[in-house]
Structures are given as structure tokens and as C-alpha cells.
Write a protein that holds these residues in place. Structure first.
Motif, PDB file in Angstrom:
ATOM      1  N   ALA A   1      15.790  53.834  96.773  1.00 25.55           N
ATOM      2  CA  ALA A   1      14.990  53.397  95.628  1.00 25.55           C
ATOM      3  C   ALA A   1      15.824  53.418  94.361  1.00 25.55           C
ATOM      4  O   ALA A   1      15.776  52.489  93.540  1.00 25.55           O
ATOM      5  CB  ALA A   1      13.767  54.297  95.481  1.00 25.55           C
TER       6      ALA A   1
ATOM      7  N   ILE B   1      18.247  50.451  94.355  1.00 26.56           N
ATOM      8  CA  ILE B   1      17.579  49.157  94.125  1.00 26.56           C
ATOM      9  C   ILE B   1      17.163  49.020  92.666  1.00 26.56           C
ATOM     10  O   ILE B   1      17.375  47.982  92.033  1.00 26.56           O
ATOM     11  CB  ILE B   1      16.343  49.019  95.049  1.00 26.56           C
ATOM     12  N   GLU B   2      16.620  50.087  92.131  1.00 24.71           N
ATOM     13  CA  GLU B   2      16.165  50.013  90.739  1.00 24.71           C
ATOM     14  C   GLU B   2      17.325  49.815  89.780  1.00 24.71           C
ATOM     15  O   GLU B   2      17.209  49.110  88.779  1.00 24.71           O
ATOM     16  CB  GLU B   2      15.368  51.268  90.393  1.00 24.71           C
TER      17      GLU B   2
ATOM     18  N   ARG C   1      20.000  48.116  90.450  1.00 22.37           N
ATOM     19  CA  ARG C   1      20.384  46.703  90.579  1.00 22.37           C
ATOM     20  C   ARG C   1      19.369  45.809  89.878  1.00 22.37           C
ATOM     21  O   ARG C   1      19.737  44.855  89.204  1.00 22.37           O
ATOM     22  CB  ARG C   1      20.494  46.315  92.058  1.00 22.37           C
TER      23      ARG C   1
ATOM     24  N   MET D   1      14.462  42.358  95.714  1.00 23.04           N
ATOM     25  CA  MET D   1      14.652  43.805  95.611  1.00 23.04           C
ATOM     26  C   MET D   1      13.327  44.533  95.446  1.00 23.04           C
ATOM     27  O   MET D   1      13.174  45.662  95.925  1.00 23.04           O
ATOM     28  CB  MET D   1      15.575  44.119  94.443  1.00 23.04           C
TER      29      MET D   1
ATOM     30  N   ASP E   1      12.189  44.891  98.771  1.00 18.41           N
ATOM     31  CA  ASP E   1      12.914  45.990  99.429  1.00 18.41           C
ATOM     32  C   ASP E   1      12.363  47.339  98.983  1.00 18.41           C
ATOM     33  O   ASP E   1      12.267  48.278  99.782  1.00 18.41           O
ATOM     34  CB  ASP E   1      14.409  45.926  99.086  1.00 18.41           C
ATOM     35  N   LEU E   2      12.015  47.416  97.705  1.00 21.38           N
ATOM     36  CA  LEU E   2      11.499  48.672  97.160  1.00 21.38           C
ATOM     37  C   LEU E   2      10.186  49.052  97.838  1.00 21.38           C
ATOM     38  O   LEU E   2       9.943  50.232  98.132  1.00 21.38           O
ATOM     39  CB  LEU E   2      11.285  48.495  95.645  1.00 21.38           C
TER      40      LEU E   2
ATOM     41  N   LYS F   1      10.902  50.335 101.323  1.00 24.73           N
ATOM     42  CA  LYS F   1      11.998  51.318 101.393  1.00 24.73           C
ATOM     43  C   LYS F   1      11.717  52.434 102.400  1.00 24.73           C
ATOM     44  O   LYS F   1      12.644  52.957 103.025  1.00 24.73           O
ATOM     45  CB  LYS F   1      12.291  51.888 100.011  1.00 24.73           C
TER      46      LYS F   1
END
Lengths: 164, 680
Positions: A119, A122-123, A125, B640, B643-644, B647
Motif C-alpha cells: 500500500a 502504491i500510494e 507512486r 494503482m 491495485d490498492l 492489495k
């Protein structure tokens, strides 16, 4: 093909014969391992996955917990009496089961930790991408967003918080 | 027309009592009108000049075109008994609250002969006529003839006593209105009177001499000829019985006067008295009065539109008036028989064949070209008469004034568009026996008009025709009409005035202004005019850019200084184009440049900024790239975010693997450590 399966079968027979022979000469050790590794056998029973991660996790740690007592058995007196003496020692059980428990803990906590890591990555990015989008809007005006203009509001404070 | 005062932005017209100056020489007093010297479309006012010479000013109706060419032709005219133009220009006129054209003229020392048409005066004696009227008039006409100009305004109520003792008579002005516009029908030769009033054309000295004859008759009788109750009936009577018989009627005249009147009122121009004949008569030559030659009658009359006509001119006029039914007649065998057998005039047959292509040409003409066919037949029958097309009867140099005076009338515009579209001038030229240079110039002009008329964009159309045919009228654009702009150089200052005013139109250009500039400036060509009507170009503020390009060209050519108001106007109009720059830094830079250029007052400076195509191209390309990048970022962000959301499932797989690895490593390390511990 037929010759391959025949040789595999014969290899299995040879391995079983050797292991069975060794077990016959090290029965106190077998007894200690058999009882000490019970948590691993339990984990193997409940582990439905083909990769057997649970078994591997619990087994590795359980083995580390049992190994000092096997070593003591070998180094002091490789006998049933010594084996039983170890097995009636609560500390020995605490060590063996505790190590297995540690294995379980690793197994149960790792996904959560990994999830947090993913997480976070990703955050980070997303933050970089949003910052780039904001730069584009600052340079070219809101029109640069075109049809995507109503996608997600670019909240500066939120983005900055995310970007750290 | 030279403008005596610069075009002023503010309507800072003088107060009621203020004198209005023209050319820094003449002072016109709006508070002192001179109604005795009024012209039909102009008001007279007292005008003074330092030298003490007596003048008066005629403040003209801007809707009526002046004869500027004639004014120029009469410059430096010697002092005969003609009301001369000393100066002309445009002034800010208090009483009308706008700019008005003004003429400065000789002020007669006497009064008008006929103050109103019904007034009777003491008939002139032979002596008065010869010495007081004809002798100076003949000198005037000779001078005018040598200068190649006509008066076309000689009539009894345009005569003034040139001295208080009333010994001599002077002819009034002839330039405040198109030729013959205010002439009574009786004062016009047949060729002119058959045309519509506004389209009588410049005519020639013979037409002036005819008017002299009618004026002479009025002075002999002491009264003006009454206007006919039915003008068309009168025209046919004059055709059939001769103008002399119709106008003189039973009036008793002395024999010497009969001679001069018969000479001047002859309808056949070749037999009409010339200036030389008049001079000889004044010198004492006396001849037996010639009988008026009437037009030859055909063997049998021809019926046109319910009436019967016996001579070719009457038939031509009747055909022209009954154009909507005449096509059937001219296609018929009866007309052909009448033309070839009953009329018996080979010249007429030849002329008709020439303009129509003969009997075959008439028969093969398509039905939808009936009007054109009738026009051509009428031309062939009577080549010296006006061209008649769909009820419009004109001399070709009268088309322009007709359009100028009735431009706001749809019917007139359509009528003239139809006339131009009929291309009748070529056939008319082909049967003219006289060939004047100015007619040839007009012909070449008419040849180009259909092209202008067929183009619908600004700068073309009927507006362009208006300015091509009237070289001296002011621009009729509603924005600057009140400023009486006659020169392209005055356009930009006029628009500056509009820009600084309260009621700005949406854009400083309209069809009139574009057509005016296209017609008057050789530097304004298709490359500048065509884009004005190009609706396919969808760039922001492209209309304003095209207008600015045109006006910048005019400003550069005319060099009449900075125009900050107009620049500011364009700065506002070009905002969409500035906003068209996507790059905000580039946009801000353009805005700054435009403001700076606007302060210079030069449209060209602003134009340079927007004419930089490469900068715009770079901006467009950069913007396209930025849009792509933005979209790419958005797609990645969406991926994304997905994806989050997923996750946990991803982490479960990875977590188990990680746990296995960690356990494996810890187990290995632990095992190794224990083994080492027990072995050592």
C-alpha cells in the motif's frame, strides 16, 4: 516412459529401505522428533495449499525448537530413558511448542506487513503521478485534463500528505 | 471628396452659433440660412471669406451623391454666368449632428428667376434673351464642352439674376445631385426622359442644349411648363409628334424664336442645334425654320401591351415597359413580319439581329431568359434610348446613382442585380454609333460586376457594386456613415472614433466597409477580402484577426498615426485567440505583448503577435503531448487505485511466501548455530 517410472519406484524402495534402516538404529531420536514435531504434523494436516507454506513456516521453526534436545540426546546418552527424561521436561515442551508457535506467528503476521508495504509503495507512486498531473495543469491549464477533467479532484494537501 | 476637417472621434460638433470652417478659408454660419439659394437636396447658408467675394454654402444631403467628377472638371472655371464651385468638403454640422458634404459656390447678387414652379415672370424680350441669357450661357457651355463636362441641370427654376439690376442671368449649380435628377420631364431630351429619374446619366452637350431650348421657351412665355399629369403618355406623345410640338403647343412665338426653338428641341440629336449653331444665331445668322422631323411610321402599327404603336422608338419604349408580356410578342411571327416588312428600316433590322442573333437567336432563347431577350430587342430597336430591363430603364452611367440613392430598398437592389446579371451593356455598346472613352471605361467596369455580385462574402456582393459604380460616394457602413468617409485613408481614424464612442458594434467591419475598401484601395485585394467571409476556419477570433489584417494594411498605407482606441478594441476581440494559447506561461507572455502592442496604437504590431503561426503550432503540439501524458497518468492512477483495493489478496500470496522465506532463513540460521554450539 515405462522404464522411467520403474526406476523411480526402485529409487523410492531404496530410499525407504535406507531411512527405515536408520530409524531402526535411532529409535530414541525418532521418538523425540516424532513427538516434538507434532505441531508441524498438525500444520501439515490443516495446510490445504499445494505450496505448503504453513507447513514450511511452522516446520522450520519447530525443528529449530526440537534440534537442541535431539543434540542433547545424542551428546549425553542416546537411550529411551534419556528421551523420556527430555519429554517429561516441561521446559523442553515449552521450547518445542514455543518455536512452532513462533512459526505460526510469522506465518500469520507476514501478509499484513507485506500488505502495508504494498500500500505504501502504491500510494507513493500515485502521489508522484498526481504531482505530475498537477504540474501539467499548472503549465497548460485545466483543459489539459480534457474529458478526464472530472476524474478525481487534485487535493493538494492530501497529495502532499501522501507524498510525505 | 477632400475632408476639410479631420474625422473626429468624439461628436464634438460646434455649438449652434459657432461658425463652421472649411479648408481654414471659408466660414459657414449655420444660423443664417439662405432659403432662396437652396437646391432640391441641399440647404444654403451664408458663407464668408476674407477676400470679400460673395459666396454661399450648400450643405448637401449625404444620401444624394455629389458629382465630384464634374466638380473637379469645373475647377478654375472662368467667370461666365455659371454658379461655380470654389471648394467642397465635409464638415461637422451642428444642425444634423453629423458630418455633411458642403459646397462653396458663387453667390448670385440677384434672386432666383422662378421662386416656385407656378410663379409667372415678365417674359424676356429678344434683347434680354440674347444678351442677358444666351450669350453668357453659350460661353459657359462651350467652356464646359471643352472640359468634357455637362451641366444637366439647366431648367427655369435653376436660373438666377446675376446682378441686382436683373440684366443678366446665371445658371445655378449642377453638382449637388446626380445629373438630371431634379429636371422636370419637359426639360429633358427624349433619350434622357425615357430613363428612370435617377438613371438619366451624364448625357452630352446636346442634352444640355435641349434643356436650354425648354428654358428659353419658359423665359419667352414668363412661366414654367406645367408637369404632365401622365408622364408616360407625354413621352409617347413626344415620340410620336415630336418634343417641339408637344412642349410649344399653341404658344405664339416670333419667327426668329421659332427657328432657335425648333433647332434646340429637335428630338433627333444629329439634327439638334449645336453650340456653334447657337453662336451663329446669336451672331445674327437667320435661316428658315426647319420643320421638325418626325420618326418614320411603319407600314402598319404594332400592338404591344394593349396599345398600338406606329414607329420604332415607341415600340421599343412600349416593349421595355411591358417586358413581362413582350417576350411572347417578340418570339411571334407578327413581330418578325412587322420588323422586316412593315418597318422597312434595314439599320434597325441589322441592330436587332446583332444583339439577339437574328430570328434563330430569338427563337432559341430559353424561356427563363425572356427578360434578357426583351431587353436586347429593345436595345436593337432603339440603340440611343436607355437600356430597359425588367422595368428598369437606365443609361449605364445612371445605374450607380440609382443604386446609391435607393440602396436600402430591396426592390431596387434586386432590380440592379438583375440588370447587371443580364449583361446587357455589351450588346448595348455593340450598337452605339458614338464611342466615348468614359463609356468604354464604364463598359469594362460593368464587365467585372457580375463576378463581384456572385461572390457573397464581405467585400463583394451588391455593396461592392455600389462602390464600384459610385467612385465618390462616402462609405455607407452604419458604423461610420455619419462621418461621411470618402477616402480609405479616413477609415481607420473613423473607426478610432467609433472605438472611443459609447456604442461599439460587435466588430469594426461590415459588408459596406469591406466593399468600400475593396473598391477604393488598390492595395486591398482578394487575399485580404476573401478570408472575411471564410466560415470554414474555426480558429478562435479568426474573424477579428482577418479584420485586423485588413485594417492594419490600411493603417500602414495611410500612415495616419497611432490608434489606441481601435487597438484596445482589437485587444478585447482577440481575447479568445490569446486564450487559445494553452500554455499558461505562453498565454501570459502573449497577453503582455498584446498590451504593449496595443499601447503603441499600431494594429500591425498586434497582428505580428497573432500571425506567428509557429508559436501557435508549438503550443498546439505541446498541448497535445501534455494531454496524452495527463491521460496516461490518469490511467496509471486508476490502475494503482485498483491495485490498492486488491492489495490484501496480493499481500496474502506474497506474505505467505515471505513468511516461508523468513522461517526458512531463521530455521537455517538456528540449526547451524545449534549444531556449531554442540560440536564445539
Amino acid at each position: 516412459m515405462a522404464s522411467n517410472s520403474a526406476s523411480a519406484s526402485s529409487l523410492k524402495v531404496i530410499v525407504f529401505t535406507i531411512v527405515g534402516g536408520l530409524m531402526l538404529f535411532t529409535l530414541p531420536t525418532v521418538l523425540l522428533l516424532g513427538l516434538g514435531m507434532l505441531p508441524t504434523f498438525a500444520a501439515m494436516m490443516v495446510d490445504q495449499r499445494r505450496e505448503k507454506y504453513t507447513t514450511l513456516c511452522v516446520g522450520c521453526m519447530n525443528f529449530v525448537g526440537v534440534l537442541p534436545f535431539v543434540a542433547r540426546l545424542w551428546s549425553e546418552d542416546h537411550s529411551y530413558a534419556k528421551a523420556f527424561e527430555i519429554m517429561v521436561d516441561p521446559f523442553a515442551w515449552l521450547t518445542m511448542l514455543g518455536a512452532a508457535g513462533l512459526g505460526w506467528c510469522i506465518y500469520l503476521l507476514a501478509p499484513g506487513v507485506v500488505s502495508m508495504g504494498i500500500a505504501m509503495r502504491i500510494e507513493q507512486r500515485i502521489g508522484r503521478l498526481r504531482r505530475r498531473q498537477r504540474e501539467l495543469v499548472e503549465e497548460w491549464g485545466p483543459g489539459v485534463a480534457g474529458a478526464l477533467d472530472n476524474s478525481e479532484p487534485l487535493d493538494d494537501t492530501k497529495e502532499k500528505g501522501r507524498d510525505g | 471628396m477632400p475632408a476639410s476637417e479631420p474625422v473626429s472621434g468624439r461628436r464634438d460638433l460646434p455649438r449652434m452659433a459657432d461658425l463652421v470652417k472649411l479648408s481654414d478659408r471659408f466660414e459657414i454660419d449655420p444660423a443664417q440660412p439662405l432659403p432662396d439659394f437652396d437646391s432640391p437636396s441641399a440647404k444654403a447658408y451664408v458663407c464668408t471669406e476674407g477676400s470679400g467675394t460673395e459666396f454661399f454654402a450648400l450643405v448637401c444631403d449625404p444620401k444624394v451623391p455629389l458629382r465630384v467628377e464634374t466638380i473637379n472638371g469645373l475647377k478654375g472655371f472662368p467667370k461666365h454666368n455659371l454658379m461655380r464651385v470654389h471648394d467642397h468638403g465635409v464638415v461637422n454640422w451642428t444642425l444634423s449632428g453629423r458630418r455633411m458634404p458642403v459646397l462653396i459656390l458663387d453667390r448670385p447678387r440677384g434672386t432666383r428667376l422662378f421662386a416656385d414652379p407656378g410663379q409667372a415672370i415678365e417674359p424676356f424680350t429678344d434683347e434680354q434673351l440674347a444678351r442677358g441669357f444666351l450669350t453668357p450661357l453659350v460661353a459657359t457651355m462651350r467652356e464646359m464642352s471643352q472640359r468634357g463636362v455637362t451641366h444637366r441641370n439647366i431648367r427655369p427654376d435653376n436660373l438666377f439674376y446675376s446682378d441686382p439690376a436683373r440684366r443678366s442671368v446665371m445658371v445655378g449649380e449642377c453638382v449637388s445631385a446626380p445629373p438630371g435628377l431634379y429636371q422636370p420631364d419637359s426639360c429633358e431630351s427624349l433619350e434622357c426622359v425615357m430613363a428612370d429619374r435617377t438613371a438619366r446619366g451624364e448625357g452630352g452637350v446636346l442634352d444640355d442644349l435641349f434643356s436650354v431650348g425648354v428654358t428659353l421657351l419658359s423665359l419667352l412665355t414668363g412661366r414654367m411648363l406645367p408637369e404632365a399629369t401622365d408622364p408616360q403618355r407625354m413621352i409617347f406623345d413626344r415620340i410620336n409628334f415630336g418634343s417641339y410640338a408637344c412642349l410649344v403647343g399653341n404658344t405664339r412665338l416670333q419667327m426668329n424664336m421659332v427657328e432657335v426653338l425648333r433647332g434646340l428641341l429637335t428630338d433627333e440629336p444629329r439634327e439638334r442645334w449645336t453650340i456653334r449653331d447657337l453662336e451663329l444665331w446669336l451672331g445674327g445668322r437667320r435661316l428658315t425654320p426647319k420643320q421638325v422631323k418626325l420618326p418614320p411610321k411603319a407600314g402598319r402599327p404594332l400592338t404591344v401591351g394593349g396599345g398600338t404603336y406606329e414607329n420604332v422608338r415607341a415600340v421599343a419604349h412600349a416593349i421595355g415597359r411591358n417586358w413581362n408580356t413582350a417576350a411572347e410578342l417578340v418570339r411571334g411571327q407578327d413581330f418578325d413580319n412587322w420588323l422586316r416588312r412593315s418597318l422597312g428600316d434595314e439599320n434597325v433590322v441589322e441592330a436587332v439581329n446583332k444583339v439577339t442573333g437574328g430570328a434563330n437567336g430569338i427563337q432559341s432563347a430559353p424561356k427563363e431568359e425572356d427578360a434578357r431577350l426583351v431587353t436586347r430587342v429593345a436595345i436593337g430597336l432603339d440603340p440611343s434610348a436607355p437600356i430597359r430591363h425588367k422595368g428598369f430603364s437606365c443609361h449605364i452611367d445612371g445605374v450607380g446613382p440609382t443604386l446609391a440613392m435607393n440602396f436600402n430598398d430591396d426592390a431596387t437592389r434586386q432590380m440592379i442585380a438583375g440588370f447587371i446579371g443580364s449583361r446587357s451593356v455589351g450588346p448595348w455598346m455593340s450598337v452605339q454609333t458614338r464611342s466615348k472613352q468614359d463609356l468604354l471605361e464604364l463598359f469594362s467596369k460593368f464587365d467585372k460586376l457580375p463576378t463581384f455580385l456572385n461572390s457573397t462574402g464581405p467585400g463583394y456582393g451588391i455593396e461592392r457594386v455600389l462602390y464600384e459604380l459610385n467612385e465618390d460616394i462616402h462609405c455607407m457602413s452604419s458604423m461610420i456613415e455619419h462621418l461621411c468617409v470618402t477616402d480609405p485613408e479616413e477609415v481607420v481614424p473613423s473607426l478610432e472614433a467609433v472605438a472611443q464612442g459609447q456604442n461599439r458594434p460587435p466588430i469594426p467591419m461590415d459588408r459596406h466597409l469591406a466593399a468600400f475598401l475593396g473598391a477604393r484601395s488598390s492595395d486591398i485585394d482578394d487575399r485580404l477580402l476573401r478570408p472575411l467571409g471564410n466560415s470554414s476556419d474555426k480558429r478562435p477570433a479568426i474573424d477579428a484577426l482577418n479584420v485586423m489584417r485588413l485594417l492594419a494594411r490600411i493603417q500602414t498605407l495611410s500612415r495616419n498615426g497611432p490608434m489606441p482606441g481601435l487597438c484596445q478594441w482589437f485587444t478585447e476581440l482577440m481575447k479568445p485567440a490569446v486564450n487559445g494559447f494553452h500554455n499558461l506561461k505562453a498565454r501570459a507572455a502573449v497577453e503582455t505583448s498584446v498590451m504593449k502592442a496595443s499601447e503603441s496604437g499600431q494594429l500591425g504590431e498586434i497582428l505580428k503577435i497573432f500571425d506567428d503561426q509557429r508559436a501557435q503550432q508549438r503550443d498546439q503540439q505541446g498541448f497535445a503531448r501534455a494531454q496524452q501524458e495527463f491521460a496516461h497518468c490518469a490511467v496509471q492512477v486508476a490502475q494503482m487505485n485498483l491495485d490498492l483495493q486488491n492489495k490484501d489478496s496480493l499481500a496474502a500470496e506474497l506474505g505467505e511466501q515471505a513468511a516461508a522465506v523468513i522461517s526458512g532463513v531463521v530455521g537455517s540460521v538456528g540449526t547451524t548455530a545449534i549444531v556449531i554450539l554442540y560440536l564445539v
